[in-house]
Design a protein around this motif. Structure first.
Motif, short mmCIF file in Angstrom:
data_model
loop_
_atom_site.label_atom_id
_atom_site.label_comp_id
_atom_site.label_asym_id
_atom_site.label_seq_id
_atom_site.Cartn_x
_atom_site.Cartn_y
_atom_site.Cartn_z
N ARG A 108 4.85 -1.16 1.53
CA ARG A 108 4.57 -0.66 2.88
C ARG A 108 5.28 0.67 3.12
O ARG A 108 4.71 1.60 3.70
CB ARG A 108 5.04 -1.66 3.94
CG ARG A 108 4.12 -2.82 4.11
CD ARG A 108 4.53 -3.72 5.26
NE ARG A 108 4.04 -5.07 5.01
CZ ARG A 108 2.76 -5.42 5.04
NH1 ARG A 108 1.84 -4.53 5.35
NH2 ARG A 108 2.40 -6.65 4.78
N CYS A 111 3.53 3.44 1.36
CA CYS A 111 2.24 3.78 1.97
C CYS A 111 2.34 4.87 3.01
O CYS A 111 1.35 5.54 3.31
CB CYS A 111 1.66 2.54 2.66
SG CYS A 111 0.78 1.49 1.54
N PRO A 114 1.56 9.93 1.48
CA PRO A 114 0.45 10.08 0.54
C PRO A 114 0.89 10.47 -0.88
O PRO A 114 0.37 9.90 -1.85
CB PRO A 114 -0.38 11.21 1.17
CG PRO A 114 -0.08 11.13 2.62
CD PRO A 114 1.36 10.69 2.72
N THR A 117 2.30 7.36 -2.62
CA THR A 117 1.31 6.36 -3.00
C THR A 117 0.59 6.80 -4.27
O THR A 117 0.35 6.00 -5.16
CB THR A 117 0.28 6.11 -1.89
OG1 THR A 117 -0.28 7.35 -1.48
CG2 THR A 117 0.92 5.45 -0.71
N LYS A 118 0.27 8.10 -4.36
CA LYS A 118 -0.42 8.58 -5.56
C LYS A 118 0.45 8.36 -6.79
O LYS A 118 -0.03 8.01 -7.87
CB LYS A 118 -0.78 10.05 -5.42
CG LYS A 118 -1.86 10.28 -4.37
CD LYS A 118 -2.62 11.58 -4.60
CE LYS A 118 -3.55 11.86 -3.43
NZ LYS A 118 -2.85 12.52 -2.29
N CYS A 121 0.30 4.72 -7.85
CA CYS A 121 -0.99 4.54 -8.50
C CYS A 121 -0.92 5.05 -9.94
O CYS A 121 -1.42 4.40 -10.86
CB CYS A 121 -1.99 5.35 -7.69
SG CYS A 121 -3.68 5.10 -8.14
#
Lengths: 181, 181
Positions: A108, A111, A114, A117-118, A121
């Motif tokens: 969370r 998140c 940005p 988060t990338k 990933c």
DNA sequence: CACACTAAAGCAAATTATTTGCATTAGAAG
DNA sequence: CTTCTAATGCAAATAATTTGCTTTAGTGTG
């Protein structure tokens, strides 16, 4: 003179970053997320609050930064002899680790940013890439990485963030089986 | 006397909630997310900051609350004559709406609050449920809701939050085709 | 409709967090 | 060893948040 806009990596900077990260980890283990403050973290780290404000901007960015560094995998996926076994083992372990309350909170936090988060990933994709390359080296037909992200990783992350549905071993097996089918 | 712990819904409370939500919408359209403050929102809404602190707690919760109310669908999915067509149309529209920068931001905000994320998840599931019930009424064999969440909704949300990959019509068609296959 | 009751809002003082200008420290380069 | 400067520390100024108390306005009763 050639190195304009240089940033300092080692030395004091690194020590302070480490101290602040550690303070966040220590405090967030004992303190509800909503009660954390920057002055509190600064005190624990033995640092002035303004240092944190200048380096990280605000609490959300600091927590997101710490979360990403904690979500980075330590080791490559285990080699279980075949692509299918590697993927099954990795999925099971990934699901188990990520669904803990602590990890949910970190996800969370990540998140909110940005860029972070990338990066997360990317970590996950790199792990799967290792499995794919190992399969190629064995002469197996490698699976498609994007489809794996869509059909295995995405459903797990979706349940972690949005749903109350269980994340257990049967579900892990179902995802892998459906994907390889 | 019989109604203990009652909460007031209509009247002033509702007007203030509406004014505050509207202020958040107006301001967040013009102001970078990191620059928003509660005193700023309170001033725009014509309300005292302490009202917002007492009702919502902090900025993250307020933004999350507003995000959820904005992510609630207005209408049922369009009826396109068949389950396949309904699902294809819904997926395309869902992806289109959710991938806007504004929606991405709202989804990030909603992610901060576990209750709110579950609510969002519920909205989406309800939409798909309408398509399923319509299919049953037509005598079609309805698809499995959980599989649809895993294979259609989850990959879209994952790309919105974690990835830089495109969310376009070909991708929407691919997801639906793979799912119905 | 008037009245009592009270949740929710307002106000303002007290507290706490954040920003900022300037002084100091300690890596890095010559 | 010396110079240069990014990063930190410190402290004053500003801004956000909390809190005790007062006022306002829905809700239910007679």
């Amino acid at each position: 003179m050639s190195t304009r806009e240089r940033v300092r990596f080692g030395g004091r900077s690194a020590r302070i970053q480490e101290a602040v990260h550690q303070a966040v980890k220590d405090l967030s283990a004992r303190t509800p997320r909503a009660d954390l403050t920057i002055p509190m973290i600064a005190a624990k780290a033995g640092v002035t609050p303004s240092t944190i404000y200048r380096r990280w901007g605000d609490l959300a960015e600091l927590l997101s930064d710490v979360a990403v560094s904690r979500l980075r995998p330590i080791a490559d996926p285990a080699d279980c002899g075949s692509q299918e076994a590697d993927l099954a083992a990795w999925t099971e372990q990934f699901m188990e680790e990520m669904s803990s309350d602590a990890c949910r909170g970190m996800i969370r936090d990540a998140c909110a940013n940005p860029n972070d988060t990338k990066q997360c990933c990317g970590f996950i994709q790199d792990q799967l890439q290792v499995i794919v390359e190992r399969a190629e080296a064995r002469g197996e037909k490698p699976f498609d990485l994007e489809r794996a992200m869509d059909q295995i990783v995405a459903p797990i992350m979706y349940r972690i963030l949005f749903s109350a549905k269980p994340l257990d071993i049967p579900y892990s097996r179902q995802l892998v089986a459906d994907f390889l089918k």
